[in-house]
Design a protein around this motif. Structure first.
Motif, short mmCIF file in Angstrom:
data_model
loop_
_atom_site.label_atom_id
_atom_site.label_comp_id
_atom_site.label_asym_id
_atom_site.label_seq_id
_atom_site.Cartn_x
_atom_site.Cartn_y
_atom_site.Cartn_z
N PHE A 1 0.80 -1.17 0.00
CA PHE A 1 0.09 0.18 0.01
C PHE A 1 1.12 1.16 -0.07
O PHE A 1 1.96 1.16 0.34
CB PHE A 1 -0.97 0.01 1.37
N PRO A 2 0.31 2.30 -0.53
CA PRO A 2 1.24 3.63 -0.56
C PRO A 2 1.50 4.00 1.11
O PRO A 2 0.80 4.01 1.61
CB PRO A 2 0.15 4.71 -1.40
N TYR A 3 2.76 4.66 0.78
CA TYR A 3 3.05 5.48 2.25
C TYR A 3 3.56 4.08 3.23
O TYR A 3 3.73 4.89 4.41
CB TYR A 3 2.36 6.46 2.45
N MET A 4 3.17 3.28 3.02
CA MET A 4 3.63 2.18 4.38
C MET A 4 4.84 2.11 4.71
O MET A 4 5.29 1.78 5.99
CB MET A 4 2.82 0.75 3.97
N SER A 5 5.78 2.41 3.66
CA SER A 5 7.23 2.36 4.09
C SER A 5 7.76 3.19 5.28
O SER A 5 8.62 3.02 5.98
CB SER A 5 8.22 2.46 2.76
N SER A 6 6.85 4.34 5.16
CA SER A 6 7.01 5.20 5.99
C SER A 6 6.63 4.97 7.52
O SER A 6 7.20 5.04 8.62
CB SER A 6 6.64 6.77 5.83
N ALA A 7 5.54 4.26 7.55
CA ALA A 7 4.84 3.86 8.69
C ALA A 7 5.83 2.53 9.25
O ALA A 7 5.75 2.46 10.57
CB ALA A 7 3.63 3.12 8.41
N VAL A 8 6.34 1.97 8.42
CA VAL A 8 7.05 0.72 9.05
C VAL A 8 8.41 1.20 9.66
O VAL A 8 8.93 0.84 10.77
CB VAL A 8 7.94 -0.06 7.93
N LYS A 9 8.93 2.51 9.43
CA LYS A 9 10.02 3.10 10.32
C LYS A 9 9.44 3.36 11.84
O LYS A 9 10.29 3.19 12.57
CB LYS A 9 10.45 4.48 9.76
N PHE A 10 8.59 3.86 11.82
CA PHE A 10 7.66 4.04 13.33
C PHE A 10 7.48 2.75 13.79
O PHE A 10 7.76 2.71 15.13
CB PHE A 10 6.52 4.95 13.08
N GLN A 11 7.08 1.61 13.01
CA GLN A 11 7.14 0.31 13.50
C GLN A 11 8.37 -0.18 14.50
O GLN A 11 8.53 -0.79 15.37
CB GLN A 11 6.42 -0.70 12.48
N LEU A 12 9.39 -0.03 13.47
CA LEU A 12 10.55 -0.47 13.80
C LEU A 12 11.19 0.25 15.22
O LEU A 12 11.71 -0.27 16.24
CB LEU A 12 11.69 -0.35 12.53
N LEU A 13 10.79 1.48 15.35
CA LEU A 13 11.20 2.17 16.53
C LEU A 13 10.34 1.68 17.82
O LEU A 13 11.10 1.53 18.76
CB LEU A 13 10.91 3.69 16.20
N ILE A 14 9.19 1.52 17.37
CA ILE A 14 8.35 0.81 18.51
C ILE A 14 9.03 -0.25 18.95
O ILE A 14 9.29 -0.66 20.18
CB ILE A 14 6.94 0.88 18.05
N GLU A 15 9.10 -1.36 17.99
CA GLU A 15 9.77 -2.26 18.56
C GLU A 15 11.23 -2.41 19.17
O GLU A 15 11.41 -3.43 19.85
CB GLU A 15 9.79 -3.51 17.13
N GLU A 16 11.80 -1.47 18.88
CA GLU A 16 13.39 -1.42 19.26
C GLU A 16 13.09 -0.82 20.73
O GLU A 16 13.91 -1.23 21.67
CB GLU A 16 14.08 -0.27 18.65
N TRP A 17 12.17 0.06 20.97
CA TRP A 17 11.90 0.73 22.30
C TRP A 17 11.25 -0.67 23.14
O TRP A 17 11.75 -0.58 24.46
CB TRP A 17 11.01 1.71 22.36
N ILE A 18 10.34 -1.13 22.90
CA ILE A 18 9.66 -2.25 23.49
C ILE A 18 9.83 -3.61 22.64
O ILE A 18 8.96 -3.84 21.84
CB ILE A 18 8.18 -1.96 23.87
N HIS A 19 10.94 -4.40 22.82
CA HIS A 19 10.89 -5.61 22.21
C HIS A 19 9.91 -6.64 22.27
O HIS A 19 9.76 -7.20 21.41
CB HIS A 19 12.25 -6.23 22.61
N LEU A 20 9.11 -6.21 23.42
CA LEU A 20 8.21 -7.46 23.49
C LEU A 20 7.26 -7.28 22.34
O LEU A 20 6.54 -8.10 21.96
CB LEU A 20 7.30 -7.10 24.76
N PHE A 21 6.98 -6.09 21.71
CA PHE A 21 6.09 -5.86 20.80
C PHE A 21 6.50 -6.40 19.49
O PHE A 21 5.68 -6.66 18.43
CB PHE A 21 5.64 -4.43 20.44
N ALA A 22 7.79 -6.80 19.20
CA ALA A 22 8.42 -7.39 18.09
C ALA A 22 7.89 -8.97 18.08
O ALA A 22 7.96 -9.62 17.11
CB ALA A 22 9.81 -7.57 18.04
N THR A 23 7.38 -9.56 19.11
CA THR A 23 6.87 -10.98 19.14
C THR A 23 5.24 -10.97 19.14
O THR A 23 4.62 -10.02 19.35
CB THR A 23 7.29 -11.70 20.45
N THR A 24 4.71 -12.10 18.40
CA THR A 24 3.40 -12.13 18.48
C THR A 24 2.63 -12.51 19.69
O THR A 24 1.56 -11.86 20.01
CB THR A 24 2.93 -13.37 17.74
N TRP A 25 3.27 -13.14 20.78
CA TRP A 25 2.69 -13.19 22.06
C TRP A 25 2.82 -11.79 22.80
O TRP A 25 1.81 -11.98 23.60
CB TRP A 25 3.31 -14.34 22.74
N GLY A 26 4.00 -11.14 22.68
CA GLY A 26 4.04 -10.02 22.98
C GLY A 26 2.80 -8.85 22.62
O GLY A 26 2.07 -8.26 23.46
#
Length: 240
Positions: free
Chosen positions: A80-105
């Motif tokens: 989808f358009p512009y989703m690559s920019s949203a992924v940058k925020f996703q990676l930041l969140i997962e870096e700050w709270i690694h728990l959210f990088a996992t499905t059970w988290g």
């Protein structure tokens, strides 16, 4: 040799039939359901904020974590358009709270969001609570199922290569090349599903999405050789 090839083809067809049956049960992917839940939670939290401003902190947190849930699914919709920019925020969140990088988290996050929604007590809040609670249970079951199947695939591949040093980089890279059937230097989600079928652990669409998310650490939409090496060396992914 021809008979052996024919038997392998038959087994592959049987496993694809099993996969088709799995897809009938788990047609919707976790990413789609979580995206809907995140957007819905944000809307419900916003409505509650305007109608019950005195409980601003609770409704603010419901909105905030609703947005977080939505952003955490960005990599699933890279087409989808512009989703690559949203992924940058996703990676930041997962870096700050690694728990959210996992499905059970994330399952824990869905349950927390459900509890935030139900505090207001309206019928829409109860609906959001029920949806997010069911989503949390679904995510937890998928985390266990996909993780176990990835472990099973790894075990089967190691059994097929007895006598070889499993930690040898050249050996691991050769396994990556086997998975990369189109030889483009990365493993697609379709190639991952084919390997799962060949190893006797067919995955539903939802399970494949979760399994792929485990391997695709940089959320690029492909599994690189480096990501494959990291997964191979991981002891267990039972809790994905």
């Amino acid at each position: 040799k021809t008979m052996a090839t024919s038997t392998e083809d038959t087994l592959l067809l049987d496993r694809k039939e099993v996969l088709t049956q799995c897809e009938k049960i788990f047609y919707f992917t976790l990413g789609t359901l979580a995206l809907a839940g995140g957007i819905g939670s944000t809307v419900i939290g916003t409505m509650n904020l305007f109608s019950d401003f005195k409980n601003f902190p609770i409704h603010f947190y419901a909105i905030f974590f609703g947005v977080v849930i939505t952003v955490l699914e960005a990599n699933r919709f890279l087409s989808f358009p512009y989703m690559s920019s949203a992924v940058k925020f996703q990676l930041l969140i997962e870096e700050w709270i690694h728990l959210f990088a996992t499905t059970w988290g994330r399952a824990a996050l869905y349950l927390f969001e459900a509890l935030l929604l139900v505090t207001y007590g309206g019928w829409l809040d109860w609906l959001g609570f029920a949806y997010m609670t069911v989503l949390a249970i679904f995510a937890m079951l998928l985390a266990m199922s996909a993780g176990k199947k990835l472990d099973s695939i790894k075990s089967v591949m190691k059994d097929m290569s007895r006598g070889v040093n499993m930690n040898d980089i050249a050996f691991v890279e050769s396994k990556f090349d086997e998975w990369d059937t189109d030889k483009n230097g990365s493993i697609s989600i379709h190639e991952l599903r084919d390997v799962a079928i060949a190893c006797g652990s067919p995955m539903s669409v939802a399970e494949t999405e979760v399994a792929y998310n485990i391997l695709d650490a940089d959320r690029s939409g492909t599994i690189t050789k480096r990501e494959f090496l990291i997964w191979w060396k991981t002891q267990s992914t039972t809790w994905a």
